[in-house]
Enzyme design. Sequence first.
Site, PDB file in Angstrom:
ATOM      1  N   ASP A  86      53.768  60.449 -24.747  1.00 45.98           N
ATOM      2  CA  ASP A  86      54.448  61.379 -25.659  1.00 45.98           C
ATOM      3  C   ASP A  86      53.846  61.288 -27.060  1.00 45.98           C
ATOM      4  OD1 ASP A  86      55.502  58.767 -25.910  1.00 45.98           O
ATOM      5  OD2 ASP A  86      57.335  59.510 -26.847  1.00 45.98           O
ATOM      6  N   GLU A 150      58.007  56.759 -25.732  1.00 47.54           N
ATOM      7  CA  GLU A 150      57.809  55.653 -26.682  1.00 47.54           C
ATOM      8  C   GLU A 150      58.253  56.047 -28.074  1.00 47.54           C
ATOM      9  OE1 GLU A 150      55.916  53.026 -29.631  1.00 47.54           O
ATOM     10  OE2 GLU A 150      55.722  55.185 -29.440  1.00 47.54           O
TER      11      GLU A 150
END
Length: 448
Positions: A86, A150
């Site tokens: 991400d 994350e």
Amino acid sequence: MTLAADKIADESADLLAHLIRNACVNDGTPESGFESRSADVLAQYLGDTGLDLERYAAQPGRENLVARIEGSDPTAPTLLLMGHTDVVPVNPDGWRRDPFAGEIIDGEVWGRGAVDMLNLTATMAVAFRHLALSGFRPRGTLIYLAVADEENLGTWGAEHLLTRENEAVAADYVVTEAGGFQMPNAKGPRLPVIVGEKGSYWCRITVRGTPGHASQPFRTDNALVTAAEVVRRVAEYQPKARILDEWRRYVSELELAPELEAALVDPDRVLEAVRHLEPLGFARLAHACTHTTFSPNVVQGGSKINVIPDRIAIDVDVRALPGVAPLDVDAMLKEALGDMASRVEIEAPRGQEGSRTPFDTPLADALSRVTQALVPGSKIIPRLTGGGTDARYFRWKGVPSYGFALHSRRIPYTEYPLMFHGNNERVDTETLRLSATMWEALCRDFLA
Ligand SMILES: [Zn+2]
């Protein structure tokens, strides 16, 4: 570059560009990110290794991918290379290029995630695939892990895997972002390895007042006026400095003037030493690595220009040194506010503790060997960081976990902090080649 080196750089750049184009933007909501698209790209890329790939989703569309090369010796250590898929949102106005086009221009790959941290997610995969295709049969097990989420505490990624799928990600050592930016030094380039992170706590201080007509402000109880003094006290507050061993070792490697070095590791003198220190970036780092910090960043309150406000909320971002618990933060805030503490409400700090990991380990020895071969004269040095990464979930379990990569000197190390979550994020292809080569060499050295 040799033909093989060219190929590694091209393959890494191509995979990285794919991941950038997927634009797995995590805005903090459960339905954002949609990292399954990048799990697909990575699964397809690793497909010809013939290895079983496992996928785990804690939330629809947010898959994590695990690949492993099983070791032959169950007593040998397991190494896990972890990258997130991400990225954080962008404001394209500040960019010179389209942040999600994944363009490769003049030897640089541009786009959101180019250094945080799709570059590593990609180069780890490239090294893993090359090892697998070459028939690498190590003693210790190698795990490649691509995680979602994350950028929003790892709830659907690392945290989920470590609490619910521990078997799939159990490891003895972990390497993830970030580090390995070459710092020029008289004795050869220094390569920082992240060995600890500060904790982050979000605190809200609510100030109450009495509403009234703003045409007669004399002797009123204006919550905003009280809040101004609260903000001033929080911003000015300096808790006692603490010198961690990691900071002491880091400073000792920088070839500073002896008086300055001594002051930077003295809890009674460090604050004075950084007050006028240049460059400013180093002064901020030195302060942050030796203090729990308090930054008042959001104020909400007031309703109308002719009404004296009766409620103001102040949000303070607290970054705590490892070992500082929520109760300690609460006590520090009360100390900061002094006699005003009883006049405000302090919400219980919400957040996560920092983490530390030992630097003297067989993995650090292996990192030292492989980096010295790739960057002659270099030396790895331990470093703390203010930002959080998924490494903390492993460190909290006692698993030595480092933040590392290997960067070329094309982009100066001083520019990287500006690119993380910033504008014009990009990485040069020589860095991609160095990182991919380093991962492969590290696995061969450490797991053989
Ligand atoms: Zn990151």
